[in-house]
Design an enzyme around this catalytic site. Sequence first.
Site, mmCIF file in Angstrom:
data_model
loop_
_atom_site.group_PDB
_atom_site.id
_atom_site.type_symbol
_atom_site.label_atom_id
_atom_site.label_comp_id
_atom_site.label_asym_id
_atom_site.label_seq_id
_atom_site.Cartn_x
_atom_site.Cartn_y
_atom_site.Cartn_z
ATOM 1 N NE ARG A 1 -4.232 0.074 2.326
ATOM 2 C CZ ARG A 1 -4.260 0.522 3.509
ATOM 3 N NH1 ARG A 1 -3.872 -0.510 4.441
ATOM 4 N NH2 ARG A 1 -5.235 1.616 3.679
ATOM 5 C CD GLN B 1 -13.759 7.963 7.724
ATOM 6 O OE1 GLN B 1 -14.483 7.216 8.609
ATOM 7 N NE2 GLN B 1 -14.951 9.300 6.904
ATOM 8 C CG ASN B 2 -8.639 9.429 2.637
ATOM 9 O OD1 ASN B 2 -9.352 8.129 3.005
ATOM 10 N ND2 ASN B 2 -8.981 9.562 1.805
ATOM 11 C CG ASP C 1 -4.390 9.272 0.752
ATOM 12 O OD1 ASP C 1 -3.989 10.127 1.225
ATOM 13 O OD2 ASP C 1 -5.231 8.498 -0.108
ATOM 14 C CG HIS D 1 -9.063 5.935 10.999
ATOM 15 N ND1 HIS D 1 -10.259 5.424 9.392
ATOM 16 C CD2 HIS D 1 -10.089 6.649 11.783
ATOM 17 C CE1 HIS D 1 -11.621 5.870 10.083
ATOM 18 N NE2 HIS D 1 -10.792 6.277 11.069
ATOM 19 C CB CYS E 1 10.598 -2.372 24.407
ATOM 20 S SG CYS E 1 9.020 -2.566 23.184
ATOM 21 C CB THR F 1 -16.705 8.356 3.904
ATOM 22 O OG1 THR F 1 -16.337 7.944 4.919
ATOM 23 C CG2 THR F 1 -17.704 10.363 4.725
ATOM 24 C CG ASN G 1 -20.585 8.486 -1.997
ATOM 25 O OD1 ASN G 1 -20.336 8.142 -3.155
ATOM 26 N ND2 ASN G 1 -20.117 8.575 -0.860
ATOM 27 N N PRO G 2 -20.466 9.274 -4.832
ATOM 28 C CG PRO G 2 -19.080 8.121 -6.341
ATOM 29 C CD PRO G 2 -19.053 9.114 -5.456
HETATM 30 N N1 APR Z 1 -15.720 10.473 -5.432
HETATM 31 C C1 APR Z 1 -16.492 11.163 -3.873
HETATM 32 N N2 APR Z 1 -16.799 9.362 -3.522
HETATM 33 C C2 APR Z 1 -16.116 8.286 -3.860
HETATM 34 C C3 APR Z 1 -15.213 8.504 -5.381
HETATM 35 C C4 APR Z 1 -14.987 9.206 -6.049
HETATM 36 N N3 APR Z 1 -14.144 9.395 -6.365
HETATM 37 N N4 APR Z 1 -15.437 7.245 -5.612
HETATM 38 C C5 APR Z 1 -15.877 6.381 -4.353
HETATM 39 N N5 APR Z 1 -16.081 6.925 -3.746
HETATM 40 C C6 APR Z 1 -17.140 7.208 -2.197
HETATM 41 C C7 APR Z 1 -17.945 5.392 -2.338
HETATM 42 O O1 APR Z 1 -19.289 5.500 -3.033
HETATM 43 C C8 APR Z 1 -17.968 5.108 -0.871
HETATM 44 O O2 APR Z 1 -19.304 5.750 -0.465
HETATM 45 O O3 APR Z 1 -16.086 6.655 -1.708
HETATM 46 C C9 APR Z 1 -16.490 5.576 -0.329
HETATM 47 C C10 APR Z 1 -15.645 4.880 -0.208
HETATM 48 O O4 APR Z 1 -16.182 4.044 1.706
HETATM 49 P P1 APR Z 1 -15.008 3.005 2.075
HETATM 50 O O5 APR Z 1 -13.887 2.398 1.105
HETATM 51 O O6 APR Z 1 -15.512 2.334 2.937
HETATM 52 O O7 APR Z 1 -13.933 4.032 2.276
HETATM 53 P P2 APR Z 1 -14.345 5.364 4.293
HETATM 54 O O8 APR Z 1 -15.543 5.640 4.077
HETATM 55 O O9 APR Z 1 -12.774 5.937 3.527
HETATM 56 O O10 APR Z 1 -13.465 3.687 5.053
HETATM 57 C C11 APR Z 1 -13.268 4.700 6.196
HETATM 58 O O11 APR Z 1 -13.297 2.296 6.750
HETATM 59 O O12 APR Z 1 -11.745 1.108 6.515
HETATM 60 C C12 APR Z 1 -11.753 1.862 7.103
HETATM 61 O O13 APR Z 1 -9.772 2.764 8.156
HETATM 62 C C13 APR Z 1 -10.533 2.261 6.764
HETATM 63 O O14 APR Z 1 -10.387 5.071 7.073
HETATM 64 C C14 APR Z 1 -11.494 3.693 6.275
HETATM 65 C C15 APR Z 1 -12.329 3.429 6.922
#
Ligand code: APR
Length: 243
Positions: free
Chosen positions: A70, A101-102, A104, A119, A149, A187, A212-213
């Site tokens: 990653r 929450q990212n 990266d 996170h 340690c 999210t 969000n899409p």
């Molecule tokens: N623009 C905006 N939103 C998008 C796009 C985009 N181009 N592409 C995808 N999405 C949306 C998806 O529809 C989804 O609702 O982003 C969301 C991603 O959701 P998750 O993969 O669940 O990610 P996230 O909400 O960040 O997860 C939360 O969970 O797994 C743990 O710690 C990890 O930080 C993460 C947390």
Amino acid sequence: MRIPAAALDALRQARHVVALTGSGASAESGVPTFRDAQTGLWAQYNPLDLATPEAFLEDPALIWRWYRWRRELVAQAKPNAGHFALAALAERVPRLTLITQNVDGLHQRAGSDKVIEFHGNLFTERCFSEGIVVTDADHEAEVPKCSACGGMLRPGVVWFGEAIPETALEAATAATADCDLFLSIGTSSVVWPAAGLAAAARANNAVVIEINPDVTPQSGQSHFCLQGKSGEILPELLDYLTL
Ligand code: APR
């Protein structure tokens, strides 16, 4: 997309904007979202099964291999138009707090500062037993060891079932209580406590806009759902403030 005038007004009038981002904000940078199926080497694994302290204790070398993969993926990625728009937005509104929450670091690479990393961060290491962040990890080791340690080091991220770092939680909670506009961006709004921030903002009379899409559990609780990609919608919001 056509953004409702009332949403644009809320942005123009906002005194304190809180933006919460999830992995969708990095999707257009080529970083797979957390709940997307993985590709290549890791296609057989579910990330939800790898990102736990139990998985690490069971096979620390496997978990470290996943995190190195990653790290490489993110190192090759570049911030996208949404990251840059959020960094620029901070200059255009009286106050902006960015909570992500990212793990990266792409917001920081796009120029955002004081990012609240809910996170943790993919490029840091912590001692598994003591929790302290270390800076001298041996990156060649299959499972790096703590120089203090001798125990195992782990990636400096928050796994399922673990607490949010106290300073991040406090700062995010305080900003959410104070804001008058809350943007929930990319999210799935299923992981707590981050998923509860938008509701807390709304309870405090903030306007909530989701970008969000897809539809999420947060959609029905938002004043406006801007259905589309953050890399397209955020620059449009920014343009509106520039006009
Ligand atoms: N623009 C905006 N939103 C998008 C796009 C985009 N181009 N592409 C995808 N999405 C949306 C998806 O529809 C989804 O609702 O982003 C969301 C991603 O959701 P998750 O993969 O669940 O990610 P996230 O909400 O960040 O997860 C939360 O969970 O797994 C743990 O710690 C990890 O930080 C993460 C947390």
